[in-house]
Write a protein that holds these residues in place. Structure first.
Motif, PDB file in Angstrom:
ATOM      1  N   ALA A   1      51.066  33.822  43.870  1.00  0.00           N
ATOM      2  CA  ALA A   1      50.554  32.970  43.797  1.00  0.00           C
ATOM      3  C   ALA A   1      48.668  33.316  42.976  1.00  0.00           C
ATOM      4  O   ALA A   1      47.903  33.915  43.065  1.00  0.00           O
ATOM      5  N   ILE A   2      48.914  32.779  42.068  1.00  0.00           N
ATOM      6  CA  ILE A   2      48.055  32.868  40.767  1.00  0.00           C
ATOM      7  C   ILE A   2      46.412  31.658  40.826  1.00  0.00           C
ATOM      8  O   ILE A   2      46.918  30.360  40.873  1.00  0.00           O
ATOM      9  N   LEU A   3      45.416  31.327  41.653  1.00  0.00           N
ATOM     10  CA  LEU A   3      44.381  30.517  41.372  1.00  0.00           C
ATOM     11  C   LEU A   3      43.385  30.257  40.643  1.00  0.00           C
ATOM     12  O   LEU A   3      43.340  31.548  40.004  1.00  0.00           O
TER      13      LEU A   3
ATOM     14  N   VAL B   1      38.657  33.474  34.038  1.00  0.00           N
ATOM     15  CA  VAL B   1      39.013  34.702  35.408  1.00  0.00           C
ATOM     16  C   VAL B   1      40.086  33.876  35.705  1.00  0.00           C
ATOM     17  O   VAL B   1      39.971  32.721  35.991  1.00  0.00           O
ATOM     18  N   ARG B   2      40.908  34.883  36.355  1.00  0.00           N
ATOM     19  CA  ARG B   2      41.848  34.217  37.503  1.00  0.00           C
ATOM     20  C   ARG B   2      42.158  34.883  39.196  1.00  0.00           C
ATOM     21  O   ARG B   2      41.975  35.836  38.803  1.00  0.00           O
TER      22      ARG B   2
ATOM     23  N   GLU C   1      41.793  42.045  42.934  1.00  0.00           N
ATOM     24  CA  GLU C   1      43.008  40.584  42.728  1.00  0.00           C
ATOM     25  C   GLU C   1      42.140  39.770  41.795  1.00  0.00           C
ATOM     26  O   GLU C   1      43.198  38.858  41.556  1.00  0.00           O
ATOM     27  N   PHE C   2      41.253  39.417  41.331  1.00  0.00           N
ATOM     28  CA  PHE C   2      40.756  38.863  40.091  1.00  0.00           C
ATOM     29  C   PHE C   2      41.470  39.393  38.742  1.00  0.00           C
ATOM     30  O   PHE C   2      40.984  41.113  38.597  1.00  0.00           O
TER      31      PHE C   2
END
Ligand code: C2E
Ligand code: CA
Ligand code: CA
Ligand code: CA
Length: 279
Positions: free
Chosen positions: A69-71, A61-62, A38-39
């Motif tokens: 959702a993107i953190l 990185v995200r 997921e990263f």
């Protein structure tokens, strides 16, 4: 007044509760997120001060959550650092970045230099860190002349000996080191005399708001000092044409910021590099 205070406290506890929730969530889901990949890596181009072409990119990185959702990294890096889990993330990022470099090599495109961030966590064990890093560099047969590692000024100040030790090991492999967020902490100028940094990245706070006359003078003098000590100069947070024009005129080596590009995904970055090469 009393009501204001109560509201303030409520807002504060709510924020705390939210932060705690996020923290628990990050810790709980990190391992499986790594496994589920997921990263994702974003690339923010760095622009040449000579001709405004793309010279390199910083990898940022995200976290793309399963709900879409993107953190951003400031939502999870500090939590991972506190819990000793940031190593797994950093090495995941390095490995993905190297895999991308390999894919580019296979397409025979001209190599792009990548800048990668080093968490201060790694200064606890520089031998372990550098060994692991050099192992994966060897595994992917990466040409180290195309790698820059960024260490923040504050991390340097808190770990001078370890950082200097790490720099001399990495220099032996022709890996360049950048001092990130320069001028943001309480250092500053004397750190320039005894360090082996190849590049200095001037903190984006220098470009906050519009450039005043005094702001320009400060930047000119910092540039002068850096040039005399032989450092390559990068400015981050370049958001306006006014800032870009000034920095280019003053001989800034590379520029990075929303005026040129926001951090973009891999595909968009490949397109941007192609576009620039055509032009
Ligand atoms: P940083 O290394 O100082 O990265 C620059 C940050 O500035 C990035 O935030 C970038 O998106 C943002 N930025 C770029 N251009 C502009 C601009 O013109 N204006 C403004 N206001 N901001 C701009 P991001 O991506 O949220 O990353 C935040 C921090 O997280 C980074 O700060 C870095 O310290 C850390 N980080 C990111 N990726 C990694 C990673 O893979 N490992 C580690 N250890 N830390 C990472
Ligand atoms: Ca950085
Ligand atoms: Ca920075
Ligand atoms: Ca920063």
């Amino acid at each position: 007044k009393a009501k204001e205070q109560v509201d303030g406290i409520c807002a504060y506890t709510e924020e705390l509760a939210h932060a705690e929730l996020l923290r628990a969530d990050v810790l709980h889901s990190f391992q499986s997120a790594l496994e589920k990949e997921e990263f994702i890596l974003y690339f923010q181009p760095k622009i040449s001060g000579m001709d405004e072409s793309i010279t390199s990119a910083e990898v940022l990185v995200r976290w793309q959550r399963s709900d879409g959702a993107i953190l951003g990294p400031n939502k999870f890096i500090s939590v991972l650092e506190e819990c000793g889990k940031v190593e797994a993330l950093d090495f995941y990022v390095y490995e993905k970045a190297f895999q991308w470099m390999v894919s580019q090599r296979e397409c025979r495109t001209q190599p792009v230099t990548l800048s990668l961030n080093i968490s201060p966590f790694h200064f606890r064990d520089i031998e372990g860190f550098t060994k692991k890093l050099l192992d994966i560099i060897n595994k992917y047969e990466i040409d180290t002349r195309y790698l820059i590692f960024e260490i923040t000024e504050s991390a340097y100040i808190r770990n001078r000996d370890a950082v200097n030790g790490m720099i001399s090991i990495l220099h032996a492999y022709h890996i360049r080191i950048s001092m990130d967020d320069f001028g943001s902490g309480y250092s500053s100028l004397n750190t320039l005399k005894d360090i082996a940094f190849d590049e200095v990245k001037i903190d984006k706070s220098f470009l906050d708001g519009s450039l005043t006359e005094k702001g320009r003078i400060v930047l000119q003098e910092i540039f002068h000092l850096l040039k005399r000590t032989g450092k390559s100069i990068v400015c981050e947070g370049v958001e306006t044409k006014e800032a870009a024009d000034f920095l280019i005129q003053e001989g800034c080596d590379e520029l990075q910021g929303y005026y040129y590009y926001r951090p973009i995904c891999m595909r968009e970055f490949e397109e941007a590099v192609k576009e620039k090469r055509k032009a």
